[in-house]
Design a protein around this motif. Structure first.
Motif, PDB file in Angstrom:
ATOM      1  N   LEU A 298       0.943  -1.087  -0.017  1.00 19.32           N
ATOM      2  CA  LEU A 298      -0.072  -0.007  -0.177  1.00 19.32           C
ATOM      3  C   LEU A 298       0.802   1.299   0.133  1.00 19.32           C
ATOM      4  O   LEU A 298       0.536   2.180  -0.576  1.00 19.32           O
ATOM      5  CB  LEU A 298      -1.038  -0.013   1.259  1.00 19.32           C
ATOM      6  CG  LEU A 298      -2.229  -1.230   1.175  1.00 19.32           C
ATOM      7  CD1 LEU A 298      -2.632  -1.301   2.525  1.00 19.32           C
ATOM      8  CD2 LEU A 298      -3.139  -0.640   0.062  1.00 19.32           C
ATOM      9  N   LYS A 299       1.874   1.108   0.773  1.00 18.79           N
ATOM     10  CA  LYS A 299       2.766   2.364   0.907  1.00 18.79           C
ATOM     11  C   LYS A 299       3.405   2.585  -0.640  1.00 18.79           C
ATOM     12  O   LYS A 299       3.584   3.639  -1.132  1.00 18.79           O
ATOM     13  CB  LYS A 299       3.852   2.117   1.838  1.00 18.79           C
ATOM     14  CG  LYS A 299       4.853   3.454   2.224  1.00 18.79           C
ATOM     15  CD  LYS A 299       6.050   2.851   2.996  1.00 18.79           C
ATOM     16  CE  LYS A 299       7.028   4.153   3.332  1.00 18.79           C
ATOM     17  NZ  LYS A 299       7.966   3.757   4.373  1.00 18.79           N
ATOM     18  N   ALA A 300       3.880   1.498  -1.117  1.00 22.98           N
ATOM     19  CA  ALA A 300       4.676   1.764  -2.384  1.00 22.98           C
ATOM     20  C   ALA A 300       3.929   2.044  -3.606  1.00 22.98           C
ATOM     21  O   ALA A 300       4.302   2.864  -4.195  1.00 22.98           O
ATOM     22  CB  ALA A 300       5.423   0.225  -2.983  1.00 22.98           C
ATOM     23  N   ALA A 301       2.330   1.538  -3.559  1.00 24.56           N
ATOM     24  CA  ALA A 301       1.524   1.879  -4.553  1.00 24.56           C
ATOM     25  C   ALA A 301       1.130   3.567  -4.254  1.00 24.56           C
ATOM     26  O   ALA A 301       0.764   4.174  -5.327  1.00 24.56           O
ATOM     27  CB  ALA A 301       0.073   1.398  -4.467  1.00 24.56           C
ATOM     28  N   ASP A 302       1.147   4.131  -3.222  1.00 27.53           N
ATOM     29  CA  ASP A 302       0.780   5.534  -2.996  1.00 27.53           C
ATOM     30  C   ASP A 302       2.200   6.425  -2.965  1.00 27.53           C
ATOM     31  O   ASP A 302       2.043   7.369  -3.816  1.00 27.53           O
ATOM     32  CB  ASP A 302       0.569   5.765  -1.505  1.00 27.53           C
ATOM     33  CG  ASP A 302      -0.013   7.084  -0.991  1.00 27.53           C
ATOM     34  OD1 ASP A 302      -0.228   7.897  -2.032  1.00 27.53           O
ATOM     35  OD2 ASP A 302       0.240   7.199   0.227  1.00 27.53           O
ATOM     36  N   ILE A 311      -8.462   3.656  -5.176  1.00 28.02           N
ATOM     37  CA  ILE A 311      -8.437   2.553  -6.137  1.00 28.02           C
ATOM     38  C   ILE A 311      -7.261   1.494  -5.633  1.00 28.02           C
ATOM     39  O   ILE A 311      -7.570   0.337  -5.440  1.00 28.02           O
ATOM     40  CB  ILE A 311      -7.797   3.003  -7.474  1.00 28.02           C
ATOM     41  CG1 ILE A 311      -8.989   3.860  -7.891  1.00 28.02           C
ATOM     42  CG2 ILE A 311      -7.719   1.708  -8.541  1.00 28.02           C
ATOM     43  CD1 ILE A 311     -10.489   3.199  -8.249  1.00 28.02           C
ATOM     44  N   ALA A 312      -6.321   1.876  -5.180  1.00 30.08           N
ATOM     45  CA  ALA A 312      -5.172   1.066  -4.722  1.00 30.08           C
ATOM     46  C   ALA A 312      -5.607   0.135  -3.564  1.00 30.08           C
ATOM     47  O   ALA A 312      -5.268  -0.951  -3.502  1.00 30.08           O
ATOM     48  CB  ALA A 312      -3.804   1.891  -4.203  1.00 30.08           C
ATOM     49  N   ARG A 313      -6.539   0.965  -2.461  1.00 34.77           N
ATOM     50  CA  ARG A 313      -6.455   0.227  -1.339  1.00 34.77           C
ATOM     51  C   ARG A 313      -7.772  -0.987  -1.780  1.00 34.77           C
ATOM     52  O   ARG A 313      -7.287  -2.010  -1.150  1.00 34.77           O
ATOM     53  CB  ARG A 313      -7.117   1.104  -0.214  1.00 34.77           C
ATOM     54  CG  ARG A 313      -6.005   1.937   0.447  1.00 34.77           C
ATOM     55  CD  ARG A 313      -6.646   2.648   1.441  1.00 34.77           C
ATOM     56  NE  ARG A 313      -5.714   3.487   2.200  1.00 34.77           N
ATOM     57  CZ  ARG A 313      -5.878   4.087   3.365  1.00 34.77           C
ATOM     58  NH1 ARG A 313      -7.183   4.058   3.971  1.00 34.77           N
ATOM     59  NH2 ARG A 313      -4.895   4.692   3.928  1.00 34.77           N
ATOM     60  N   PHE A 314      -8.496  -0.500  -2.400  1.00 35.79           N
ATOM     61  CA  PHE A 314      -9.321  -1.641  -2.771  1.00 35.79           C
ATOM     62  C   PHE A 314      -8.997  -2.788  -3.573  1.00 35.79           C
ATOM     63  O   PHE A 314      -9.000  -4.030  -3.122  1.00 35.79           O
ATOM     64  CB  PHE A 314     -10.535  -1.151  -3.827  1.00 35.79           C
ATOM     65  CG  PHE A 314     -11.435  -1.942  -4.604  1.00 35.79           C
ATOM     66  CD1 PHE A 314     -12.319  -2.750  -3.846  1.00 35.79           C
ATOM     67  CD2 PHE A 314     -11.402  -2.146  -5.994  1.00 35.79           C
ATOM     68  CE1 PHE A 314     -13.270  -3.650  -4.181  1.00 35.79           C
ATOM     69  CE2 PHE A 314     -12.230  -3.216  -6.423  1.00 35.79           C
ATOM     70  CZ  PHE A 314     -13.123  -3.866  -5.772  1.00 35.79           C
ATOM     71  N   VAL A 315      -8.114  -2.536  -4.780  1.00 41.19           N
ATOM     72  CA  VAL A 315      -7.512  -3.431  -5.493  1.00 41.19           C
ATOM     73  C   VAL A 315      -6.626  -4.471  -4.561  1.00 41.19           C
ATOM     74  O   VAL A 315      -6.466  -5.722  -4.898  1.00 41.19           O
ATOM     75  CB  VAL A 315      -6.812  -3.176  -6.626  1.00 41.19           C
ATOM     76  CG1 VAL A 315      -5.960  -3.961  -7.348  1.00 41.19           C
ATOM     77  CG2 VAL A 315      -7.667  -2.414  -7.508  1.00 41.19           C
ATOM     78  N   LEU A 316      -5.737  -3.939  -3.921  1.00 38.97           N
ATOM     79  CA  LEU A 316      -4.687  -4.460  -3.218  1.00 38.97           C
ATOM     80  C   LEU A 316      -5.095  -5.472  -1.828  1.00 38.97           C
ATOM     81  O   LEU A 316      -4.583  -6.583  -1.648  1.00 38.97           O
ATOM     82  CB  LEU A 316      -3.543  -3.504  -2.506  1.00 38.97           C
ATOM     83  CG  LEU A 316      -2.571  -2.856  -3.616  1.00 38.97           C
ATOM     84  CD1 LEU A 316      -1.739  -1.810  -2.894  1.00 38.97           C
ATOM     85  CD2 LEU A 316      -1.863  -3.913  -4.410  1.00 38.97           C
TER      86      LEU A 316
END
Length: 442
Positions: A298-302, A311-316
């Motif tokens: 999550l940190k890397a996606a952000d 989107i990132a939180r939902f998908v991950l």
């Protein structure tokens, strides 16, 4: 998740010790005593054989409630489909497509290199007969051949309870998939309570699976002793070939498929992507746990990939349960390898069945050590391969688990990158003090 036994020894080390003890004892018997000696026959028939079968039957006992509850919850956790709209639909479709590609690569590699070939056919048939006797209750319900038209008809169970009692795994998984979709569509206080009950079933089943897996070191020693006593050094050669093919297939998916998906589907430079996900990949490999890696992902996606947080939180979080490309690939490779090892010729149609079960199994695999084991065991008996071969796989499973966890976690980030394309205009503003919630385990 790193389970330990008394004394604080990690379970995977105990499994490795059991593997080495069983392998060493079996090789000694094969070379210096002979598998036909009376006391060896008595030991394998009355001690090591039944001990391994108890472990396998405990897994078979739990596989239906495990897969049903895990698959229902995996789909139901996409309950934000309506609010996220196209992002939710893209997540679901991409999960199926990319997992399908992973399984096809794995099956193609095993069919091309055939790592399971080369053992003595007579010995393979001998162990095949033993395996059929040990899992007779399940194998007796497996079809002798698969007709393509009938296969699709059989996907829909006329009675789901009859299908469960006969261990018809694929119809149960289809029912669970539809049931999960129904939970998403019929959102109400009553369905929320029902979902909570199914989550409770999943938690109980996972706890029981954890207890069963604690017996794995003893079961592995027994299963490996039987295999090594019969096959001797051929076993080590085939095992090394299996690991090579499995890792090779994972490498192709990681360094060929993922860059293409990120570039074409996500519009991002693959080099930039892999630079951004280095930390989650290292954590995934070292821990072999998607649960431990999720906050880092999550940190890397952000911070690295700059994806919209919503989107990132939902998908991950959903992907940690439902998008397990590495697990699906591993299951397909393992089933075909053991089929080759035991001289079981699988038709193209049967391999399609294996592929579909692996894709669904990637959604419904529980987040416990060796969580894919029940899926593999059930597929094996579906196609008439002795489930005792699992003992051979568990000895090297820790390393392969580390590799496929990297593939799973990277696949989640690939998925988040593709789904985020076109959504950058609707990011959720970062909240510095907002805690990260880990909602899924893989």
């Amino acid at each position: 998740m790193d389970t330990t036994k008394k004394g604080g020894i990690p379970l995977h080390w105990l499994m490795l010790i059991g593997f080495l003890i069983g392998l060493g004892g079996g090789l000694f018997v094969n070379q210096y005593v002979g598998p036909d000696t009376y006391w060896v026959q008595w030991l394998t028939s009355n001690i090591t054989g039944p001990a391994g079968q108890i472990f396998l039957r405990l897994l078979f006992m739990l596989v239906i409630p495990l897969l049903f509850s895990a698959l229902v919850i995996g789909v139901a956790e996409m309950g934000d489909l309506k609010s996220l709209g196209r992002a939710g639909i893209k997540t679901l479709l991409l999960t199926i497509v990319v997992s399908g590609i992973a399984v096809v690569i794995g099956l193609g590699m095993v069919n091309y290199f055939r790592p399971g070939d080369g053992v003595d056919p007579a010995l393979a048939q001998q162990l095949l007969a033993q395996g059929a006797d040990g899992a007779a209750a399940i194998v007796s319900n497996a079809p002798e051949s698969v007709q393509f038209g009938q296969f699709f008809l059989d996907l829909i169970p006329s009675n789901v309870f009859t299908a469960a009692s006969e261990n018809q795994i694929l119809p149960i998984m289809i029912f669970a998939l539809l049931f999960g979709i129904g939970l998403v569509m019929a959102k109400s206080p009553n369905t929320d309570r029902l979902q909570t009950v199914i989550e409770g079933i999943l938690e109980v089943t996972m706890k029981l699976i954890n207890l069963v897996i604690k017996l794995a070191p003893i079961a592995i020693a027994c299963l490996m002793f039987n295999l090594a006593a019969l096959f001797g050094w051929d076993l080590l050669v085939r095992l090394a070939a299996y690991v090579g093919v499995a890792v090779g297939a994972m490498a192709i998916h990681m360094f060929v498929v993922y860059p293409l998906v990120v570039w074409i589907g996500g519009g991002m430079n693959p080099i930039r992507f892999f630079r951004g996900v280095q930390e989650p990949m290292v954590v995934a490999f070292s821990t072999a746990s998607s649960n431990a890696t999720l906050p880092v992902a999550l940190k890397a996606a952000d911070e690295k990939l700059h994806l919209p947080r919503k989107i990132a939180r939902f998908v991950l979080t959903v992907g940690a349960t439902a998008n397990q490309n590495g697990t699906a690939l591993f299951e397909g490779v393992t089933v075909l390898f053991l089929a080759q090892f035991f001289q079981v010729d699988l038709t193209i149609t049967q391999q399609v069945v294996v592929m579909l079960v692996c894709i669904l199994g990637g959604v419904g695999t529980a987040g416990v050590p060796a969580g894919s084991l029940p899926v593999i065991a059930m597929i094996l008996v579906m196609v008439g391969v002795p489930a005792e071969g699992i003992g051979l796989i568990l000895g090297v499973d820790r390393f392969l688990d580390m590799c496929r966890t990297v593939l799973n976690v990277t696949g989640d980030l690939v998925l988040a990158t593709v789904v985020s394309r076109g959504e950058e205009d609707q990011p959720v503003p970062p909240t510095p003090d907002e805690p990260v919630t880990v909602a899924a385990v893989a």
